[in-house]
Design a protein around this motif. Sequence first.
Motif, mmCIF file in Angstrom:
data_model
loop_
_atom_site.group_PDB
_atom_site.id
_atom_site.type_symbol
_atom_site.label_atom_id
_atom_site.label_comp_id
_atom_site.label_asym_id
_atom_site.label_seq_id
_atom_site.Cartn_x
_atom_site.Cartn_y
_atom_site.Cartn_z
ATOM 1 N N GLU A 134 48.690 45.293 43.927
ATOM 2 C CA GLU A 134 49.129 46.682 43.793
ATOM 3 C C GLU A 134 48.603 47.328 42.509
ATOM 4 O O GLU A 134 49.309 48.087 41.840
ATOM 5 C CB GLU A 134 50.651 46.771 43.873
ATOM 6 C CG GLU A 134 51.208 46.284 45.208
ATOM 7 C CD GLU A 134 52.710 46.411 45.309
ATOM 8 O OE1 GLU A 134 53.349 46.729 44.283
ATOM 9 O OE2 GLU A 134 53.241 46.194 46.407
ATOM 10 N N ASP A 181 44.757 46.375 46.260
ATOM 11 C CA ASP A 181 45.684 47.268 46.974
ATOM 12 C C ASP A 181 45.389 47.164 48.461
ATOM 13 O O ASP A 181 44.505 47.844 48.975
ATOM 14 C CB ASP A 181 45.525 48.707 46.484
ATOM 15 C CG ASP A 181 46.467 49.674 47.203
ATOM 16 O OD1 ASP A 181 47.329 49.203 47.970
ATOM 17 O OD2 ASP A 181 46.331 50.892 46.990
ATOM 18 N N SER A 200 46.933 48.271 50.912
ATOM 19 C CA SER A 200 47.230 49.475 51.688
ATOM 20 C C SER A 200 46.021 50.400 51.784
ATOM 21 O O SER A 200 45.987 51.292 52.631
ATOM 22 C CB SER A 200 48.408 50.237 51.070
ATOM 23 O OG SER A 200 48.051 50.774 49.804
ATOM 24 N N ASN A 235 48.425 40.572 47.173
ATOM 25 C CA ASN A 235 48.290 41.997 46.917
ATOM 26 C C ASN A 235 48.849 42.309 45.527
ATOM 27 O O ASN A 235 50.047 42.172 45.286
ATOM 28 C CB ASN A 235 49.042 42.789 47.985
ATOM 29 C CG ASN A 235 48.930 44.286 47.781
ATOM 30 O OD1 ASN A 235 47.965 44.763 47.186
ATOM 31 N ND2 ASN A 235 49.910 45.030 48.265
#
Length: 331
Positions: free
Chosen positions: A95, A65, A67, A93
């Motif tokens: 997620e 992840d 982010s 990525n």
Amino acid sequence: MREVAEAAGVAMSSVSRVLSGHPDVSDAMRARVMAAVEELGYTPDMLAQSLRRRATLSIGFVAGDISNPLMASIVKGAEGELRRSDYSMLLTNSEGDPVRDAEHIRLFEQRRVDGLILSLAREDHPDLLAALADTDTPRVVIDRHLPPEVGASSVLSDHRSGMRAAVGHLLDLGHRRIGLILGRPVRPARERLRGLEEAYADRGLPGTFVVSEGVLSPQHGRDATRRLLDDPQPPTAIITGGNQLLAGTISELQARGLRVGADVSIVSCDTISTTELHQPPIAVVRRDTVELGRRAAELLLRRLDGAAAPESVTLPTEFVPRASCAPPPAR
């Protein structure tokens, strides 16, 4: 390359030796070739070089992840170490999806990367294990426990000792009912739970804690906090096993008008801006995530340099007490 050879007045083979770092080149020859390279603004053809070397000088990083600021700092540490050895990084990525983890591993295999650094959503997903079985590309896994047959080196965090210290601190303040909010039952969550259990056992106390597992997300943090506080015996302290969970916990406490450190003590895992800027500052189980990425890259480079056997390195964690932890309120 031909133009460089003509400008330097040397053979193309001499240019090739200089640009590839061959040791059998005189200082004078190297200086002439590099002067011609600078004058012409020559850029080597990396694809052609990789075909000749049978190496792409690239590393695939499968991130769970991106982010998450902690993941960003792990990537930063790995990229810096790889760059010092002239490797570039390709980043994907997933997620938090183990199927995407498997897809990205196969994608990097098609791109013929020289090695893999893996921060995976799961440890036992069949698609993931099948993708790893289909490639012999050297790999390092970050904070996960994979079957030995995968042949992965690993860099781990000692979550258990940091959590043991954090829970011990809360118990010594007088807390007995402690809530622990975790993500999926992968290695960090398992180790944090063991640290919690050991802290109670160290003091000869019954296990009057409560654990809530789920997805590492603010929503799970909030939902789990709501359930804990609605319990007939709500905890007087809550530990969040991840910064995403902390955001949800704080939101729920604010919605109820509860004060951190006064009404409920809070500990979180890993340092982010929220833990330091929140008033009062939030106690954390801290680790060096940049170093985590750097050591992962270091282990991978050792494999690429010929280290035969997978290696494992465990990095320390430490508990940092702050004002978010106080004795439980009288009830």
